[in-house]
Design a protein around this motif. Sequence first.
Motif, PDB file in Angstrom:
ATOM      1  N   UNK A  15       8.453  70.293 -12.568  1.00 13.05           N
ATOM      2  CA  UNK A  15       9.344  71.309 -11.987  1.00 13.05           C
ATOM      3  C   UNK A  15       9.252  71.320 -10.462  1.00 13.05           C
ATOM      4  N   UNK A  16       8.063  71.113  -9.925  1.00 10.07           N
ATOM      5  CA  UNK A  16       7.904  71.082  -8.469  1.00 10.07           C
ATOM      6  C   UNK A  16       8.526  69.839  -7.841  1.00 10.07           C
ATOM      7  N   UNK A  17       8.567  68.745  -8.585  1.00  5.33           N
ATOM      8  CA  UNK A  17       9.189  67.520  -8.074  1.00  5.33           C
ATOM      9  C   UNK A  17      10.653  67.790  -7.731  1.00  5.33           C
ATOM     10  N   UNK A  18      11.305  68.645  -8.505  1.00  8.55           N
ATOM     11  CA  UNK A  18      12.718  68.931  -8.240  1.00  8.55           C
ATOM     12  C   UNK A  18      12.924  69.619  -6.892  1.00  8.55           C
ATOM     13  N   UNK A  19      11.892  70.260  -6.372  1.00  7.87           N
ATOM     14  CA  UNK A  19      12.005  70.901  -5.056  1.00  7.87           C
ATOM     15  C   UNK A  19      11.798  69.902  -3.910  1.00  7.87           C
ATOM     16  N   UNK A  94      10.569  57.710  -5.839  1.00  5.25           N
ATOM     17  CA  UNK A  94       9.956  58.796  -5.061  1.00  5.25           C
ATOM     18  C   UNK A  94       9.481  59.909  -5.989  1.00  5.25           C
ATOM     19  N   UNK A  95      10.290  60.234  -6.986  1.00  2.00           N
ATOM     20  CA  UNK A  95       9.913  61.271  -7.940  1.00  2.00           C
ATOM     21  C   UNK A  95       8.665  60.922  -8.725  1.00  2.00           C
ATOM     22  N   UNK A  96       8.554  59.671  -9.146  1.00  2.00           N
ATOM     23  CA  UNK A  96       7.358  59.235  -9.876  1.00  2.00           C
ATOM     24  C   UNK A  96       6.123  59.327  -8.990  1.00  2.00           C
ATOM     25  N   UNK A  97       6.283  58.969  -7.726  1.00  2.00           N
ATOM     26  CA  UNK A  97       5.158  59.045  -6.793  1.00  2.00           C
ATOM     27  C   UNK A  97       4.731  60.496  -6.559  1.00  2.00           C
ATOM     28  N   UNK A  98       5.696  61.369  -6.306  1.00  2.00           N
ATOM     29  CA  UNK A  98       5.391  62.788  -6.082  1.00  2.00           C
ATOM     30  C   UNK A  98       4.811  63.407  -7.353  1.00  2.00           C
ATOM     31  N   UNK A  99       5.375  63.066  -8.503  1.00  2.00           N
ATOM     32  CA  UNK A  99       4.887  63.576  -9.785  1.00  2.00           C
ATOM     33  C   UNK A  99       3.432  63.160 -10.028  1.00  2.00           C
ATOM     34  N   UNK A 100       3.115  61.921  -9.728  1.00  2.00           N
ATOM     35  CA  UNK A 100       1.743  61.443  -9.906  1.00  2.00           C
ATOM     36  C   UNK A 100       0.765  62.181  -9.000  1.00  2.00           C
ATOM     37  N   UNK A 101       1.154  62.361  -7.750  1.00  2.00           N
ATOM     38  CA  UNK A 101       0.276  63.051  -6.802  1.00  2.00           C
ATOM     39  C   UNK A 101       0.079  64.511  -7.209  1.00  2.00           C
TER      40      UNK A 101
END
Length: 116
Positions: A15-19, A94-101
């Motif tokens: 959910x935070x990745x969407x922001x 980018x989403x996969x990277x942010x999601x992983x972090x």
Amino acid sequence: MKLLLVWLLNALALLLVTHFVPDIHVANFTTALVAALVIGLVNMLIKPILVILTLPITILTLGLFILVINGILFYGVGHWLQGFEVKTLMAGIIGALVYSVLSWLFAAIVIDNKKD
């Protein structure tokens, strides 16, 4: 119990990745739960096969091609699940990277690493 907590944290991270990434949309928390589960299953079942098949490219790029593999899988789940949308491949990477972090950060903060 720890598995359920990790699943909830991953849904929250999604959910935070969407922001952070404007081309990724999640309809609601239930969709985020399902998407986190599917992303986990895809990473467990399909990702190792893709890593082995693309090993020469991964070696040539010093491991950076794994980011592309993660993005393709994230993008694929976004097209497969209704209510979870990833518009472009770059948004998937980018989403996969942010999601992983975010997932790693939440797990490091919330989950106690002591033996149960």
